[in-house]
Design an enzyme around this catalytic site. Structure first.
Site, PDB file in Angstrom:
ATOM      1  N   PHE A   1      41.961  32.382  39.874  1.00  0.00           N
ATOM      2  CA  PHE A   1      41.167  33.449  39.977  1.00  0.00           C
ATOM      3  C   PHE A   1      41.974  34.702  40.781  1.00  0.00           C
ATOM      4  CE2 PHE A   1      37.026  35.675  41.120  1.00  0.00           C
ATOM      5  CZ  PHE A   1      36.555  35.558  39.818  1.00  0.00           C
TER       6      PHE A   1
ATOM      7  N   GLU B   1      44.448  41.200  43.658  1.00  0.00           N
ATOM      8  CA  GLU B   1      45.494  42.228  43.856  1.00  0.00           C
ATOM      9  C   GLU B   1      46.276  41.481  44.814  1.00  0.00           C
ATOM     10  OE1 GLU B   1      48.242  45.038  43.815  1.00  0.00           O
ATOM     11  OE2 GLU B   1      46.638  44.548  42.308  1.00  0.00           O
TER      12      GLU B   1
ATOM     13  N   HIS C   1      47.249  38.254  45.256  1.00  0.00           N
ATOM     14  CA  HIS C   1      48.252  37.575  44.443  1.00  0.00           C
ATOM     15  C   HIS C   1      49.108  38.237  43.794  1.00  0.00           C
ATOM     16  CE1 HIS C   1      44.605  34.984  44.514  1.00  0.00           C
ATOM     17  NE2 HIS C   1      45.434  33.866  45.094  1.00  0.00           N
TER      18      HIS C   1
ATOM     19  N   GLN D   1      42.423  19.618  49.269  1.00  0.00           N
ATOM     20  CA  GLN D   1      42.283  20.526  50.364  1.00  0.00           C
ATOM     21  C   GLN D   1      40.860  20.943  50.494  1.00  0.00           C
ATOM     22  OE1 GLN D   1      45.066  23.472  48.632  1.00  0.00           O
ATOM     23  NE2 GLN D   1      43.845  25.092  49.327  1.00  0.00           N
TER      24      GLN D   1
ATOM     25  N   GLY E   1      50.932  34.354  51.203  1.00  0.00           N
ATOM     26  CA  GLY E   1      50.115  35.727  51.791  1.00  0.00           C
ATOM     27  C   GLY E   1      49.921  35.446  53.201  1.00  0.00           C
TER      28      GLY E   1
ATOM     29  N   VAL F   1      46.746  42.159  51.642  1.00  0.00           N
ATOM     30  CA  VAL F   1      46.174  43.157  50.577  1.00  0.00           C
ATOM     31  C   VAL F   1      44.802  43.522  50.880  1.00  0.00           C
ATOM     32  CG1 VAL F   1      45.978  44.119  48.276  1.00  0.00           C
ATOM     33  CG2 VAL F   1      47.817  42.789  48.982  1.00  0.00           C
TER      34      VAL F   1
ATOM     35  N   SER G   1      40.045  38.552  48.806  1.00  0.00           N
ATOM     36  CA  SER G   1      40.043  36.892  48.835  1.00  0.00           C
ATOM     37  C   SER G   1      39.246  36.549  47.378  1.00  0.00           C
ATOM     38  CB  SER G   1      39.011  36.597  49.893  1.00  0.00           C
ATOM     39  OG  SER G   1      39.035  35.087  49.835  1.00  0.00           O
TER      40      SER G   1
END
Length: 279
Positions: A32, A35, A37, A61, A146, A175, A184
């Site tokens: 999904f 920006e 990523h 996780q 990130g 970002v 996110s």
């Protein structure tokens, strides 16, 4: 651009590229893509001959009451974005291909006990395990993460050092949307009112950056930040903390390199944000 679904076919292609002397960069993702990523993929493209993006919603996780099944997925959209950014391969395995023994885990406990690790006790064990697997499968020269997930980045860096991985870890800046909200995948969970309410996180970060100074008491920094979040009716604080940037342990003064991090529930959606400060 190639798409591989199994460990075997991925390794086969990686070995061929290695024989050709090409450098390989890895961008691990849970799909999904947004920006944030994209910025990692662009940096990877700049620094490596080959760009590999993993697209895998890692079940280990997620805790029992977390959003594994609801986590957003759109592989077709991810593929188009990766191809447009010049990725060479997307590795999109199944959980069955990635996990054979449910008791085989990698854990960096000392950095995993605070911040998000306190609320999500199995989270970083799952992160370290899947990243270790990806490192072994892809054998990258560099891997890209990130800085929004600052605790994760610190844990990955320590894991690479402790386990002697010959991999350079590259951290990339947060970002943000035009209005300041950190990008996110979970932002898609927010309705219009919640989306507006979520701006309290970036406002708190902005305030923290304005009030922090060398030697500042943690309360001087954190209290104004908490006040901004607490003034938002839809927000509920998980944590707002100042920690040592290396150990992730709480500190009382900004007298070293620090991370000021937060996790806040907006409605049912848990969002994170942070900033770093160096002496």
């Amino acid at each position: 651009m190639q798409v591989t679904k199994t460990v075997e076919e991925t390794r086969k292609q990686i070995k061929q590229w290695k024989k050709e002397g090409k450098t390989i960069g890895l961008v691990p993702t849970m799909g999904f893509l947004h920006e944030g990523h994209a910025s990692l993929i662009r940096k990877c493209r700049e620094q490596n001959d080959i760009v590999v993006v993993s697209d895998f919603v890692n079940p280990t996780q997620f805790g029992p009451n977390e959003d594994l099944e609801a986590y957003p997925r759109d592989f077709e959209r991810d593929s188009k974005l990766c191809e447009s950014l010049g990725a060479d391969l997307i590795f999109a395995p199944s959980p069955e291909d990635m996990y054979h023994d449910p008791h085989a885990f990698v854990s960096i406990d000392t950095l995993s006990e605070t911040l998000c690790g306190k609320t999500r006790p199995i989270h970083f064990k799952g992160v370290c395990t899947v990243v270790t697997k990806l490192f072994h499968i892809v054998a990258p020269d560099r891997a890209y993460f990130g800085e929004k997930d600052a605790q994760q980045l610190a844990i990955i860096r320590k894991m690479v050092k402790d386990l002697n991985f010959d991999i350079e870890i590259v951290g990339c800046p947060i970002v943000r949307e035009e209005d300041g909200l950190a990008k996110s995948s979970r932002n898609t969970y927010l309705n219009d009112k919640e989306r507006q309410a979520a701006l309290c996180l970036s406002r708190a970060v902005k305030t923290g950056k304005e009030v922090i100074y060398i030697g500042a008491d943690a309360k001087e920094v954190l209290n104004p930040m908490k006040a901004i979040i607490e003034a938002e009716p839809l927000a509920r604080i998980d944590y707002v903390m100042m920690v040592d940037a290396l150990t992730m342990q709480p500190i009382e003064k900004a007298d070293r390199d620090v991370l000021v991090a937060m996790a806040v529930y907006i409605g049912k959606t848990r969002l994170i944000d942070n900033f770093s400060y160096g002496v």
